[in-house]
Motif scaffolding. Structure first.
Motif, mmCIF file in Angstrom:
data_model
loop_
_atom_site.group_PDB
_atom_site.id
_atom_site.type_symbol
_atom_site.label_atom_id
_atom_site.label_comp_id
_atom_site.label_asym_id
_atom_site.label_seq_id
_atom_site.Cartn_x
_atom_site.Cartn_y
_atom_site.Cartn_z
ATOM 1 N N MET A 214 4.243 -1.768 -20.729
ATOM 2 C CA MET A 214 4.843 -0.675 -21.506
ATOM 3 C C MET A 214 5.988 -0.031 -20.743
ATOM 4 S SD MET A 214 2.115 1.795 -23.337
ATOM 5 C CE MET A 214 0.945 1.210 -24.529
ATOM 6 N N ASN A 215 6.880 0.587 -21.502
ATOM 7 C CA ASN A 215 7.911 1.447 -20.941
ATOM 8 C C ASN A 215 7.237 2.680 -20.342
ATOM 9 O OD1 ASN A 215 9.745 3.938 -21.367
ATOM 10 N ND2 ASN A 215 11.160 2.206 -21.426
ATOM 11 N N ALA B 67 5.145 7.338 -9.311
ATOM 12 C CA ALA B 67 6.091 6.220 -9.359
ATOM 13 C C ALA B 67 7.447 6.679 -9.893
ATOM 14 C CB ALA B 67 5.532 5.102 -10.230
ATOM 15 N N GLU B 68 7.415 7.604 -10.860
ATOM 16 C CA GLU B 68 8.672 8.120 -11.413
ATOM 17 C C GLU B 68 9.471 8.870 -10.350
ATOM 18 O OE1 GLU B 68 10.167 11.170 -14.941
ATOM 19 O OE2 GLU B 68 8.043 10.682 -14.745
ATOM 20 N N GLU C 290 9.673 -0.046 -16.602
ATOM 21 C CA GLU C 290 8.600 -0.718 -17.335
ATOM 22 C C GLU C 290 7.491 -1.080 -16.361
ATOM 23 O OE1 GLU C 290 8.448 -5.015 -19.252
ATOM 24 O OE2 GLU C 290 9.805 -3.696 -20.340
ATOM 25 N N VAL C 291 6.243 -0.946 -16.781
ATOM 26 C CA VAL C 291 5.093 -1.268 -15.927
ATOM 27 C C VAL C 291 4.962 -2.795 -15.888
ATOM 28 C CG1 VAL C 291 2.624 -0.955 -15.555
ATOM 29 C CG2 VAL C 291 3.957 0.874 -16.617
ATOM 30 N N ILE D 80 3.443 -1.397 -10.057
ATOM 31 C CA ILE D 80 4.861 -1.621 -9.768
ATOM 32 C C ILE D 80 5.610 -1.446 -11.080
ATOM 33 C CG2 ILE D 80 6.606 -3.276 -9.008
ATOM 34 C CD1 ILE D 80 4.475 -4.570 -7.258
ATOM 35 N N LEU D 81 6.624 -0.597 -11.056
ATOM 36 C CA LEU D 81 7.470 -0.368 -12.221
ATOM 37 C C LEU D 81 8.854 -0.924 -11.920
ATOM 38 C CD1 LEU D 81 5.180 1.835 -12.436
ATOM 39 C CD2 LEU D 81 6.764 3.094 -13.829
ATOM 40 N N THR D 82 9.415 -1.672 -12.853
ATOM 41 C CA THR D 82 10.709 -2.313 -12.654
ATOM 42 C C THR D 82 11.693 -1.801 -13.682
ATOM 43 O OG1 THR D 82 9.552 -4.283 -11.874
ATOM 44 C CG2 THR D 82 11.870 -4.541 -12.432
ATOM 45 N N GLU D 83 12.917 -1.574 -13.225
ATOM 46 C CA GLU D 83 13.974 -1.117 -14.126
ATOM 47 C C GLU D 83 14.505 -2.306 -14.910
ATOM 48 O OE1 GLU D 83 17.458 2.066 -13.495
ATOM 49 O OE2 GLU D 83 17.799 0.183 -12.453
#
Length: 191
Positions: free
Chosen positions: A56-57, A117-118, A132-133, A168-171
């Motif tokens: 998800m976003n 994370a943000e 996004e996750v 981990i969140l990736t742009e």
């Protein structure tokens, strides 16, 4: 005392090291991470919450978890589904057997990690709206043990099931619009 015995100080208070993750980000410059260890929140509920926001976003995941806390949406229990009852909200999620629950504590813990994370993303100058996750993992931590005193002098275990959570969140790259017909003509000339 610290000047005379520095090794004692390090032994007693420990050394903060770099957190180890089970997976490296595909593009470390465009990603941020967050991790929590030995969190006192049920493993099974947290696993189902984590799997529901995978892919998800960031903003959508935060809204979804806030809705779960308010009981406007539910979490589908797909793996650990030995106890959850059926509810009409399960139909929206295509949950097997419409088995859903609203694990509030797990949602709060994961919301806190998403917020962490943000802020890590803002420190790396990434766009939080494009995150996004891409990886989220929940592992069992060692049980914390207590006792329950029963009749006739017996003692039963009274354990909690804590969790380790990492994400981990990736742009995501913003898609570039296709150029107008001039470039198509240029391609035809090249061929």
């Amino acid at each position: 005392r610290v000047e005379r015995f520095p090794f004692l100080f390090l032994f007693v208070f420990g050394v903060m090291g770099k957190a180890r993750y089970s997976k490296e980000a595909d593009n470390p410059e465009k990603s941020c991470r967050a991790k929590g260890s030995y969190l006192r929140v049920h493993f099974k509920n947290t696993y189902e919450v984590a799997m529901s926001i995978k892919g998800m976003n960031l903003r959508k995941a935060q809204r979804y978890l806030a809705d779960v806390i308010d009981k406007k949406q539910a979490i589908a229990f797909r793996v650990f589904n030995g106890g959850p009852g059926r509810h009409a909200q399960g139909k929206n999620l295509k949950a097997p057997g419409s088995q859903v629950r609203w694990p509030q504590k797990s949602c709060r813990f994961i919301l806190d990690l998403l917020r962490n994370a943000e802020s890590n993303a803002e420190a790396k100058e990434l766009n939080p709206d494009a995150l996004e996750v891409t990886h989220i993992q929940v592992n069992r931590a060692p049980n914390q043990r207590r006792r329950s005193y029963r009749a006739h002098g017996r003692i039963n275990p009274y354990q909690s099931s804590p969790s380790h959570i990492e994400m981990i969140l990736t742009e995501r790259d913003v898609p570039v619009p296709r150029p107008k017909s001039k470039s198509n003509a240029a391609k035809a000339l090249v061929q």
